[in-house]
Motif scaffolding. Sequence first.
Motif, mmCIF file in Angstrom:
data_model
loop_
_atom_site.group_PDB
_atom_site.id
_atom_site.type_symbol
_atom_site.label_atom_id
_atom_site.label_comp_id
_atom_site.label_asym_id
_atom_site.label_seq_id
_atom_site.Cartn_x
_atom_site.Cartn_y
_atom_site.Cartn_z
ATOM 1 N N ALA A 125 26.395 5.993 -39.697
ATOM 2 C CA ALA A 125 27.145 6.285 -40.905
ATOM 3 C C ALA A 125 28.258 5.263 -41.137
ATOM 4 N N GLU A 126 28.722 4.593 -40.092
ATOM 5 C CA GLU A 126 29.810 3.637 -40.221
ATOM 6 C C GLU A 126 29.358 2.287 -40.768
ATOM 7 N N HIS A 127 28.094 1.943 -40.635
ATOM 8 C CA HIS A 127 27.638 0.596 -40.954
ATOM 9 C C HIS A 127 27.403 0.345 -42.436
ATOM 10 N N GLY A 128 26.853 1.232 -43.142
ATOM 11 C CA GLY A 128 26.552 0.996 -44.540
ATOM 12 C C GLY A 128 25.234 0.251 -44.696
ATOM 13 N N ASN A 129 25.080 -0.418 -45.813
ATOM 14 C CA ASN A 129 23.836 -1.109 -46.113
ATOM 15 C C ASN A 129 23.922 -2.558 -45.628
ATOM 16 N N ILE A 130 23.170 -2.878 -44.593
ATOM 17 C CA ILE A 130 23.194 -4.216 -44.006
ATOM 18 C C ILE A 130 22.630 -5.250 -44.983
ATOM 19 N N ALA A 131 21.610 -4.892 -45.742
ATOM 20 C CA ALA A 131 20.994 -5.844 -46.664
ATOM 21 C C ALA A 131 21.996 -6.323 -47.709
ATOM 22 N N LEU A 132 22.829 -5.441 -48.211
ATOM 23 C CA LEU A 132 23.825 -5.838 -49.205
ATOM 24 C C LEU A 132 24.946 -6.667 -48.588
ATOM 25 N N GLN A 133 25.222 -6.448 -47.312
ATOM 26 C CA GLN A 133 26.262 -7.218 -46.646
ATOM 27 C C GLN A 133 25.811 -8.649 -46.386
#
Length: 74
Positions: A15-23
């Motif tokens: 839940a802490e990471h978010g969307n890696i592809a957008l990052q």
Amino acid sequence: MNAAAQILLAAAAEAEHGNIALQTLPAGLIAAAIFALLGCVTLSYRSVANRHPEKAEAWAKAHGKTDSGAQQGH
């Protein structure tokens, strides 16, 4: 540690990471822009050798080169 605690920890960590592809999207766009820029630079040098054919012929005669690239007299 039991299985339920491991599942809760894994869910909390995800839940802490978010969307890696957008990052990582900006890095990919920057790389694509640099690649396109280098491609334009490469294309700008296209046919540079053909702009001065008299100089190329003079160099070939001075260095014993023919059209096929083989040396004469050897």
